[in-house]
Design a protein around this motif. Structure first.
Motif, short mmCIF file in Angstrom:
data_model
loop_
_atom_site.label_atom_id
_atom_site.label_comp_id
_atom_site.label_asym_id
_atom_site.label_seq_id
_atom_site.Cartn_x
_atom_site.Cartn_y
_atom_site.Cartn_z
N MET A 1 0.74 -1.44 -0.34
CA MET A 1 0.04 -0.19 0.10
C MET A 1 0.73 0.75 -0.02
N GLU A 2 0.58 2.09 -0.88
CA GLU A 2 1.11 3.81 -0.27
C GLU A 2 0.63 4.71 0.36
N TRP A 3 1.56 5.10 0.88
CA TRP A 3 1.61 5.78 2.23
C TRP A 3 0.35 6.75 2.36
N LEU A 4 0.30 7.50 0.96
CA LEU A 4 -1.40 8.25 0.73
C LEU A 4 -2.56 7.36 0.89
N GLN A 5 -2.18 6.03 0.60
CA GLN A 5 -4.03 5.90 0.97
C GLN A 5 -4.10 5.07 2.16
N VAL A 6 -2.53 4.69 3.40
CA VAL A 6 -3.00 4.77 4.66
C VAL A 6 -3.05 5.55 5.09
N ILE A 7 -2.87 6.97 4.43
CA ILE A 7 -3.09 8.17 5.24
C ILE A 7 -5.01 8.55 5.75
N VAL A 8 -5.27 8.09 4.11
CA VAL A 8 -6.25 8.26 3.88
C VAL A 8 -7.86 7.95 4.64
N LEU A 9 -7.63 6.52 4.77
CA LEU A 9 -7.83 5.06 4.85
C LEU A 9 -8.10 5.30 7.07
N ALA A 10 -6.78 5.78 7.26
CA ALA A 10 -6.50 5.86 8.58
C ALA A 10 -7.36 6.95 9.34
N VAL A 11 -7.71 7.87 8.82
CA VAL A 11 -7.76 9.44 9.09
C VAL A 11 -9.58 9.25 8.90
N VAL A 12 -10.22 8.59 7.21
CA VAL A 12 -11.60 8.06 7.73
C VAL A 12 -12.24 7.30 8.48
N GLN A 13 -11.27 6.35 8.65
CA GLN A 13 -11.85 5.07 9.47
C GLN A 13 -11.73 5.85 11.29
N GLY A 14 -11.44 6.47 11.68
CA GLY A 14 -10.38 7.31 12.71
C GLY A 14 -12.25 8.27 13.12
N PHE A 15 -12.08 9.15 12.07
CA PHE A 15 -13.07 9.67 12.43
C PHE A 15 -14.80 9.52 12.04
N THR A 16 -14.81 8.42 10.95
CA THR A 16 -16.26 7.89 10.48
C THR A 16 -16.45 6.13 11.67
N GLU A 17 -15.72 5.73 11.98
CA GLU A 17 -15.80 5.05 13.27
C GLU A 17 -16.75 5.16 13.96
N PHE A 18 -16.92 6.84 15.68
CA PHE A 18 -17.76 7.28 16.01
C PHE A 18 -18.48 8.72 15.68
N LEU A 19 -18.50 8.82 14.25
CA LEU A 19 -20.14 9.67 13.36
C LEU A 19 -21.07 9.08 13.34
N PRO A 20 -22.03 9.48 13.05
CA PRO A 20 -22.87 8.51 12.80
C PRO A 20 -23.43 8.70 11.81
N VAL A 21 -22.51 8.54 10.63
CA VAL A 21 -22.62 8.82 9.71
C VAL A 21 -21.84 7.14 8.71
N SER A 22 -21.32 6.13 9.31
CA SER A 22 -20.87 4.04 9.19
C SER A 22 -19.41 4.67 8.38
N SER A 23 -18.96 3.89 9.34
CA SER A 23 -17.26 3.79 9.11
C SER A 23 -16.97 2.48 7.99
N SER A 24 -18.34 1.60 8.17
CA SER A 24 -18.07 0.26 6.98
C SER A 24 -18.64 0.62 5.94
#
Length: 266
Positions: A1-24
């Protein structure tokens, strides 16, 4: 995986896990909408570990108090509000465990589509908006009754449908039952701990049966970024939810759902 993909996925997961918008839903959509391939099970486990560490660090005092009170109750020294909250979290987790085991294969085979995600985004988004406008509750998470726990637990099981949002549906149920916004969010976040532990445990069992090489640097980077993002999300959400309400997230869900329908089905 390229690092841009790592950063995007990690930040998206981190925020959407607890916001009411569905991380999955977001983790399913990112590979569908970008040239990146699927991130793989090992990276998903790493991201969920980061989210778990974040919520446990944020609620560390509450978790310690709940554990101490639970042990005291088991030893026959009485049941206080922290012990009752521990029991509420445990009981509300049971439905998603049962339905998750029974329906896992069906969900993986039939419900991980953009149509299901779009419909869940819109439908459960409207329900969240209704609950937020209707709810004027003042109760906190320490005053949950048995019926409340059952309803929130059954609602959490609906989050097995991609696009529903585990935090969103549990907050919706809590608001409709008369909890305040912050109390609904806090109980939802506490509920995430056993759910992430159990879901992560199942993923680790599956991962242990695979012989794929492990890129530890990528996994550690994803865990750290997801953890930092999730911790910031929890702090900001609880700081502003009483004033902002749920409507900004409702609007986001409706826009995303309609856009997905237009993009893939028009």
């Amino acid at each position: 995986m390229e690092w841009l993909q790592v950063i995007v996925l990690a930040v998206v997961q981190g925020f959407t896990e607890f916001l009411p918008v569905s991380s999955s839903a977001h983790l399913i959509l990112i590979p569908a909408l970008t040239p990146w391939g699927d991130q793989g099970l090992a990276f998903d486990v790493a991201l969920h570990l980061g989210s778990l560490l974040a919520v446990m660090v944020y609620f560390r005092r509450e978790i310690v108090a709940m554990l101490q009170s639970s042990l005291a109750a088991l030893a026959g020294r009485g049941v206080d509000r922290d012990a009752r909250l521990s029991l509420a979290v445990a009981l509300a987790t049971l439905p998603v465990c049962v339905f998750g085991l029974l329906l896992h294969d069906f969900i993986e085979a039939h419900l991980r589509s953009t149509l299901v995600i779009a419909a869940a985004m819109i439908g459960f988004g409207l329900l969240l908006g209704y609950a937020d406008r209707r709810g004027r509750g003042r109760r906190d998470e320490y005053r949950l009754r048995g019926r409340d726990i059952a309803v929130i637990g059954l609602a959490q099981a609906l989050a097995l449908i991609p696009g529903t949002s585990r935090s969103g549906i549990t907050m919706t149920a809590a608001l409709m039952l008369g909890l305040g916004r912050e109390a609904a969010a806090r109980f939802s976040f506490l509920l995430s701990i056993p759910v992430i532990v159990l879901a992560g445990g199942m993923e680790i069992v599956t991962l242990s049966q695979q012989a794929a090489p492990v890129d530890w640097l990528t996994l550690l980077g994803g865990t750290a970024l997801a953890g930092i993002s999730a911790y910031l999300c929890i702090r900001l959400f609880l700081a502003f939810i009483t004033r902002l309400g749920m409507q900004p997230f409702v609007i986001y869900r409706l826009i995303l759902g309609v856009w997905l329908l237009w993009l893939f089905y028009v």
